[in-house]
Design an enzyme around this catalytic site. Structure first.
Site, PDB file in Angstrom:
ATOM      1  N   CYS D  59       0.768  -1.239  -0.022  1.00 15.49           N
ATOM      2  CA  CYS D  59      -0.049  -0.050   0.051  1.00 15.49           C
ATOM      3  C   CYS D  59       0.714   1.354   0.070  1.00 15.49           C
ATOM      4  O   CYS D  59       2.208   1.449   0.084  1.00 15.49           O
ATOM      5  CB  CYS D  59      -1.000   0.029   1.210  1.00 15.49           C
ATOM      6  SG  CYS D  59       0.119   0.348   2.778  1.00 15.49           S
ATOM      7  N   ALA D  62       3.052   1.882   2.880  1.00 14.18           N
ATOM      8  CA  ALA D  62       4.420   1.417   2.597  1.00 14.18           C
ATOM      9  C   ALA D  62       5.365   1.551   1.888  1.00 14.18           C
ATOM     10  O   ALA D  62       6.730   1.715   2.183  1.00 14.18           O
ATOM     11  CB  ALA D  62       3.997  -0.324   2.174  1.00 14.18           C
ATOM     12  N   ARG D  93      12.825  -3.877   6.349  1.00 16.81           N
ATOM     13  CA  ARG D  93      13.306  -3.523   4.964  1.00 16.81           C
ATOM     14  C   ARG D  93      15.080  -3.828   4.909  1.00 16.81           C
ATOM     15  O   ARG D  93      15.310  -3.343   3.752  1.00 16.81           O
ATOM     16  CB  ARG D  93      12.854  -2.387   4.478  1.00 16.81           C
ATOM     17  CG  ARG D  93      11.329  -2.561   3.920  1.00 16.81           C
ATOM     18  CD  ARG D  93      10.767  -1.635   2.956  1.00 16.81           C
ATOM     19  NE  ARG D  93      11.748  -0.968   2.175  1.00 16.81           N
ATOM     20  CZ  ARG D  93      12.082  -1.262   0.839  1.00 16.81           C
ATOM     21  NH1 ARG D  93      11.305  -2.401   0.492  1.00 16.81           N
ATOM     22  NH2 ARG D  93      12.830  -0.677   0.012  1.00 16.81           N
ATOM     23  N   HIS D 194       5.417   6.649  -2.729  1.00 16.53           N
ATOM     24  CA  HIS D 194       6.695   7.179  -3.082  1.00 16.53           C
ATOM     25  C   HIS D 194       6.336   8.655  -3.452  1.00 16.53           C
ATOM     26  O   HIS D 194       7.240   9.705  -3.145  1.00 16.53           O
ATOM     27  CB  HIS D 194       7.292   6.431  -4.167  1.00 16.53           C
ATOM     28  CG  HIS D 194       7.623   5.037  -4.111  1.00 16.53           C
ATOM     29  ND1 HIS D 194       7.264   4.081  -5.088  1.00 16.53           N
ATOM     30  CD2 HIS D 194       7.634   4.353  -2.950  1.00 16.53           C
ATOM     31  CE1 HIS D 194       7.446   2.871  -4.893  1.00 16.53           C
ATOM     32  NE2 HIS D 194       7.591   2.931  -3.408  1.00 16.53           N
TER      33      HIS D 194
END
Lengths: 459, 545, 459, 545
Positions: D59, D62, D93, D194
């Site tokens: 999503c 994220a 991550r 992003h």
């Protein structure tokens, strides 16, 4: 440095053994004898042998290890130990009431030439062996072979004294257990059960050297091969020996004596050795392999595949007994690890031949067996070029700390940890346990030694 | 707590002896004694173990190589024999050692063996032994090499002493090499091995180095302390704090050099009487160094030991310093004792181990309010039980006669009379006559209570019976006994190796012991031995039917 | 220092959670749903939830975790997620053909107020649920309770949708499994088998999240409670819930719906919790406890007694879920260890009450549950006074390294080791495994950190 | 070895689409393309995933919190929402970071959350968020605090931007505080996150600090590098060795200060085009910093990237130094490649991951002689496949329209024209026109071979089919796919987090990758999947009947 005098410079030693990867015959005989139900091992020699063996076995198992000794004096050493043994037999049956006394010799009684057959005959003649009780014996001179040899000799004595062929063969497979942990024997029996194979295991230290704490000390714990079972091994259809060094002699004698054909396979440590054992058992017990076993195998494969990147290419040094080291190295290779240095104090060609075959794709490998194939030498090799992992008995901890190398304890003795007699290393389940131990050792090391910025949540 | 159990121990002997074959029973009867300190009975000790009886004892090699020489760090100890003996005595005794620098020799983690094979038995092993010594020198370059004989060595006629001489010569006397005829069949227990070890220490090491720079006016040897679990470290700490120089310890945390200088001390203190009294006597005979029995096991015993040192040297400054240290240490110890006491007071113990510990540890147990119901040695002699006064009356049997006795004479050049009547008088004035124990040892029976059972060379059968009949709260013995006793629900403290605890000596050690015993007698898991379905009073669970 | 900003100085936090000892409801629902055979979990929310849960579960189990999502867009968030779920159901049955879809909600679908009952009705009306297939659902708003709550809600949904009482009760005991590893469930079933008790376990993740590698990916592995078994739970004589937080609701519903009486016991971790479980099972299945189980118990006691000196008095900090922490702390106490700091993010009084009772003899204990009972706080306590051991999930490794403290991984998630889904921690065998792990952690630390002169061959 | 498999991929689409519901199949058909670089087809990308299809995607939260802001170490990143989102993005991550000293801030190992409860949902969570910010400041005293919105936040109307402003004020502007409207339901994948992250970086950090002391004449930004497994460390090493100053990395191993100074660099290099091209464009628009697409994945790609830097700065000394470094590094790399090649050459791979990696890693595989049979992105847009030239033709749908677009204008005071026609000309002369890719990116399809399958947003079902039909030697995807693929006997390399390997960037990274792929394709255990009793050709054991 704990082993600060060990340098990479090897010399051509001819006489001195340093930090042995073996011990002497009698302790093997004592250990094997504990795998007969109702048996008291007896050390025919000076007190020290018995005390040392009991102590070493006790430290390893953290369990009572009962055994008696002929308590040689200087006089017995000169005049022979017959009187001592006969008196010992009398005392033992009177006070401790075992079903069997399993006597083994020592370097002392061997050097003075005590004739065990004759002495035990005398004991019978003297009436110190009660009706229905047994005194068995084997020759275990400490200056021949190693603890492994002593184990083999004791197991062979079981066959010699008990196995009996009647006209009727039974659809039973004998499982002649090599030197392994009680948990390993338990696991092999469990697998046989899952296969619904009818088997007799001997010796069998499960429920002997992993006994519950129940408020009583049982001189003769409930485990161990029973005399009737041991007798019945002569009527079995087939024997599978688990470990050439420790069981082949017994298998051969059982064939010669009772016409029980046999196959000797490796102790089922690791994927392929277990494959061979299961295949052999399935064939000779004439039972199919159930899905439950195939699933255990699949879970092992899954575990290795999942964590393969951590295993791949890791250099391993190992020491211990040939019957363990052979399948163990094969297992490491099947995980794409690199066993590079291997020593065993136990002499014998099969080790060298099997190692050469298993490790053919590892050109840098060094292995050695017999006299002076000791841990000092292996450590010198490590000093020459380091390894990523050590696998062996507790004595390796000194190397592990000096070289800051991960260490998985396996073999005998393990004196500084507990639990090795709980979790098996045999079978697919045991192989998974072993792979888990190896993985944990490697990852613990990584977590401990990596730079802070390389410290990882997921591995 | 505090409800001291009343236990009647008198019936034990009858209960247990019946089980044995008649002749065996008769022999054992002499080793099982109901103590009466006021009318001290005779105990049978240091005689052969009856074959088959399941004994705690080990062998002469174990006493020599394992106990006495094991703790030395800079001697390469080569076992001449099949691999087993060397293997079993490899790192198995928790002898700790600490070198001054990383560069100093420490061979304790190594096992050296000639690993005799059948051909060596048939054709003799001397050449292999020589070669092994050469290899040891090349690889390890030690100051000293010791050779230990195992059973077959004597039988096949290998002469380790000759080999030692020859190799010393081959190395131009640059390495001190000596052998021990400590074959396992000699004597009746480890005790013979101690004696053999003591003799060779005296012959080959003690007195070798006169070139000593004293660090203190007060210079002592400590004998019979093997640094199990770090005991010697703690005693070293106490001596250092008191300003007393420990010239040598036999043999915990020891070096060749310390043995060689032992004769320059002015006083010898003996901890483990059994294993080392020979050396104490020899040091006095040759060099005039008096010895006292002491014990550093127990806070009060430690204080007493240091007061003996003070009284002997009779130096006001030293005495003051020692008293200050004692006061300081005892204060902390007492606090720890008070923490443990509620858990330990009124409990009972049994001690069967070694040649001195079964005695010494009674002090510690007393400090914890624990009564010792029964005790005995694994390899003690009558004097360890009844006191040195009985030595002249001990009959030397065939087994003991075979152990080398060496004759020691006064070293005219180096002898110095220290124990003048004046010194002794002052000590007796300071401590009371009974406490001095100069050249003496009163033994276990003088301390253990009236009616307590004293049993020498306890057999496994007797041990089980003791527990069955008297269920002590704690049992002290060795590794071979540990798990059998614990299967019976009784915690066992190893007094050979302290399990993995220690130090127990000195003041810090006393506190460790208090903690550990408090821990052991309050082990919760022993209360859970019976499963709910094995108990009579299963509590009904409440559930919703 | 990895956690260099953590200091001993606590402040009175009212709002900020730092390093939580919990996560959100839906992942619990997803995990539980995998314990039904042939079931595909479905996350009714935005894609991220499903992705995060699958990733977290996968990292822990190193196994495929299949689940679908309603893939909410901004539009669905405004207009409701009904269309998404109906389409998802259609797609899933067409493409992946499960027997059951187990849908759970998320904070998103809960906040917008999607009515699951209505949506699933619509799916049935629309004909996207094939004959014989099932869509079950539960409400798992992320802002209520924790992952533990979600697990409980999913398990309760199993009962709601499947359990059925017929007139004939069967002599079967339901075992309602709380949040534990597949290996733990396998072990509990094994014990039940040894007792010869007839049981149905639900949910059951064994043979689902510890599946063999056999060359195929099985969307629906062979494990999991089957639908017929789940239906039959309504006819069982009794239910034993294992873990109050995770199973009590399901037990109550089963009682209300099908009149199956119940008892909730702790997850059988450790000696006493296993004693209670075995006692309960023995009583309600009306079977005696065989010696084999008593022996396993005795071996555990033996192990603890043998190594007691290493456990005694050791201070332990723990974090995780209440149903695990309660029996775990009780077990540590029975080994004479001292659990001193315990946090769980899951709120609820039973935790506080049980902890107070179990730890009554440890005056220095600090424990806390619910909001801000987080690992940051626990670490602050550790900074105030250190501990000898940490027990919890992988997030503890940062504390372990900073504080140089031994660490046993237990709980969820474990992302940096493997094997936790192989070796059980339940039952006497599991308790022994746990004790072995603890012992190894303590002794490895001792061996690593002690002075050279204190380095020991035997421990 | 070397026996390149011939695989016919043309039948896949038909084989797979049949299975879907009709409407679904129709949609998926547009995302499954047989590539033809010469006649580049249109692919459907960046559109909603069909509910129920089992996607790899995550999503917006994220993408924003997890991917872009996650690797920054000195911002306290507070997740505003129920606990889950913060929990799942906590350390998952592999963003490595290395502070200059132990005293520097590093919040990466911490998870901060407002841990919203039902009452916060009902009554609003702004007050709790404010209090959380106060507590974060008191405990951690950070330079900057970022707030990330989770799904319910937008729905209940909490305004994180207002809270940020208010708290900044409350703290007298001593802490930089800003929020992200990155609720999970926005957009169709991480990609939206992003973009949202990029905008806020620009608005709140970039350009804040003009006070810079250059360390080199050659100053560059590196965008779209997140330091997974230490990639950024290796790239930093290369820049350092070449004498080029890395002003900022977005956002691997980054700091607030480096973001604030990014506008002072003279060149921007873009690694992950998808996640960060917005920032590159904004930097050019505002400050005149030109950007180039580069890749440091692959030894040749790394060399090429550095040559682009050389060509841009056009400084003989720099060029010489860069060429020297390249020569030096490639020599070692080539040796490692030759070791791996016998194991890897002729093998086949499939890559389905991320928004750039599925493209970049083809270079590394080519260096290993591995053919990429099929590839696709998890959250790419058409330009990532077909090249930026298609951007004007991309239709903005409702899902994208909801993502904030910000308008960036020239910063008159600080703008500096750098990419003069002269500079560009020289670059084109040096590198060849095609290689420059100024403000451009040619996309995955230009590289992957003709006939290769390109699939966007691969579903689980399609993945299984791909493997079933074409059994590649290695499959590259993420953690969710890993074990399903491996159950099929095919090793899976995670290209999100590299399993626990890496770095794979730069020269050292290339060698790591060679080793790891050689390892994976030669995994012995996959040959043992069938038990002897499941195989046809069971070899008869010989035994003695």
């Amino acid at each position: 440095m704990l082993l600060r005098h060990t340098t990479p410079k090897e010399i051509d030693r001819q006489a001195l053994t340093i930090n042995p990867a073996k011990t002497c015959q009698p302790i093997g005989a004592m250990y094997a004898a504990l795998g007969l139900h109702g048996c008291l091992p007896h050390s025919h020699g000076s007190q020290g042998c018995c005390s040392y063996h009991r102590s070493a076995l006790t430290r390893h198992f953290k369990e009572p290890v009962m055994a008696a000794t002929s308590s040689f004096s200087e006089g017995s050493s000169v005049f022979g130990g017959s009187a001592n043994l006969v008196q010992a037999i009398d005392t033992i049956f009177t006070v401790y009431n075992p079903d069997i006394i399993a006597a083994h010799t020592t370097c002392l009684s061997e050097t003075i030439g005590d004739d065990m057959t004759q002495i035990v005959s005398k004991a019978h003649e003297d009436g110190v062996v009660p009706e229905g009780k047994h005194v068995i014996y084997c020759n275990t001179p400490s200056y021949v072979g190693t603890h492994v040899t002593g184990y083999a000799n004791q197991v062979t004595a079981f066959v010699k004294f008990f196995s009996k062929a009647t006209p009727k063969k039974r659809n039973v497979v004998n499982l002649v257990a090599g030197w392994m942990e009680p948990a390993d024997m338990r696991e092999i029996k469990r697998m046989a059960n899952v296969l619904e194979a009818r088997t007799i295991m001997f010796p069998d230290m499960s429920d002997v050297l992993d006994a519950p704490l129940d408020g009583k000390h049982h001189m003769y714990p409930k485990g161990g091969t029973t005399i009737p079972d041991m007798v019945a091994t002569g009527d079995s259809k087939f024997s599978i020996g688990l470990g050439k060094y420790t069981t082949e002699d017994a298998c051969i004698l059982l064939d010669n004596k009772c016409k029980v054909k046999f196959e000797v396979v490796d102790i089922p440590i690791g994927l392929k050795a277990t494959d061979r054992f299961i295949t052999s058992l399935s064939r000779h017990a004439n039972v199919p392999v159930p899905d439950a076993i195939t699933d255990e195998r699949g879970r092992l494969i899954d575990f290795i595949a999942d964590n393969h990147g951590h295993f791949y290419g890791k250099r391993v040094a190992l020491w211990g007994d040939p019957d363990t080291l052979i399948p163990l190295c094969e297992f490491l290779v099947s995980m794409d690890m690199r066993p590079v240095y291997i020593v065993t104090g136990t002499p014998g060609k099969p080790f060298d031949e099997r190692m050469a075959a298993i490790l053919k794709d590892i050109p840098e490998v060094k292995f050695m067996s017999g006299e002076r194939a000791d841990m000092f030498r292996m450590h010198q090799w490590i000093k020459q070029e380091g390894v990523d992992l050590l696998i062996g008995n507790t004595y390796g901890k000194y190397i592990a700390r000096d070289e800051n190398t991960p260490f998985v304890r396996l073999g005998f003795p393990i004196a500084d940890r507990a639990g090795h007699n709980f979790n098996p290393k045999t079978g697919y389940v045991g192989a998974t346990n072993l792979a888990i131990d190896i993985l944990n050792a490697l990852l613990d090391h990584r977590d401990r030694t990596c730079a802070e910025e390389k410290f990882e949540f997921q591995l | 707590m505090g409800d001291k159990k009343k236990v009647d121990l008198t019936t034990f002997k009858d209960a247990v002896l019946d089980k044995y074959p008649k002749k065996v029973g008769k022999k054992r009867a002499k080793a099982i004694i109901n103590n009466d300190p006021d009318n001290m009975p005779v105990i049978q000790a240091n005689i052969r173990t009856i074959p088959g009886i399941i004994t705690q004892r080990g062998c002469t090699y174990a006493g020599c190589k394992g106990v006495v020489l094991g703790p030395t760090r800079d001697i390469v100890n080569i076992t001449h024999g099949p691999i087993g003996c060397g293997f079993y005595s490899w790192l198995t005794r928790r002898n700790q050692t600490k070198t001054e620098s990383d560069q100093d020799a420490n061979f304790i983690p190594y096992c050296f063996s000639t690993d005799m094979q059948d051909s060596n038995i048939v054709f003799g092993g001397e050449e292999k032994l020589k070669q092994a010594i050469r290899e040891a020198r090349e690889l390890f370059n030690p100051k000293a090499i010791a050779i230990f004989s195992t059973c077959p060595v004597g039988l096949i006629g290998d002469d380790v002493h000759r080999v030692a001489r020859q190799m010393k010569e081959e190395f131009n006397n640059e390495v001190n090499i000596f052998g021990f005829s400590c074959e396992g069949y000699r004597g009746v227990s480890q005790s013979a091995g101690h004696h053999i070890a003591n003799n060779q220490l005296y012959k080959n090491l003690i007195g070798n180095d006169d070139n000593v720079t004293p660090k203190s006016k007060f210079r002592v040897n400590l004998l019979g302390e093997y640094n199990i679990g770090g005991d010697a470290f703690e005693i070293e700490r106490i001596f250092e704090k008191c300003g007393v120089e420990l010239v040598s310890t036999f043999s915990g945390n020891s070096t060749v050099s310390s043995f060689e200088q032992a004769h320059t001390a002015d006083l010898t203190l003996v901890m483990c009487h059994r294993s080392i009294n020979y050396v104490a006597e020899m040091l006095e005979t040759s060099f005039g160094i008096p010895w006292f029995k002491v014990s550093f096991i127990g806070a009060q015993a430690s204080a007493k030991a240091m007061r003996k040192v003070a009284a002997y040297f009779n130096d006001p400054e030293l005495t003051e310093r020692i008293e200050k240290v004692i006061a300081e240490e005892l204060k902390i110890v007492e606090a720890a004792r008070q923490v443990a006491l509620p858990k330990t007071n009124g409990k009972t113990a049994m001690l069967f181990v070694g040649g001195s510990r079964a005695h010494h540890y009674q002090d510690l147990f007393e400090e914890l309010g624990v009564t010792t119901l029964s005790a005995g040695y694994e390899f003690g002699h009558r004097d360890d039980y009844e006191g040195r006064r009985v030595i002249p009356t001990i009959q030397i049997d065939a087994d003991s006669r075979n152990i080398e006795e060496i004759t020691v004479t006064k070293d005219e050049a180096r002898f110095k009379e220290r124990m003048t009547p004046d010194v002794l008088k002052k000590m007796e004035d300071a401590l009371g006559k009974d406490e001095v124990e100069y050249n003496d040892y009163n033994g276990l029976m003088a301390q253990i209570g009236k009616g307590a059972l004293v049993i020498d060379d306890l057999s496994h059968y007797e041990m089980e019976k003791l527990i069955e009949l008297y269920h002590p709260d704690i049992f002290c013995a060795g590794i071979k006994e540990k798990y059998a006793v614990q299967k019976m629900g009784i915690p066992l403290k190893q007094l050979h190796n302290y399990d993995s605890g220690g130090p127990y000596a000195g003041f810090q050690g006393a506190m460790n012991f208090y903690n550990d015993i408090a821990m052991m007698v309050s082990t919760s898991i022993f209360k859970e031995i019976k499963a709910p379905w094995e108990r009579e009073e299963v509590v009904e669970a409440s559930y919703v039917y």
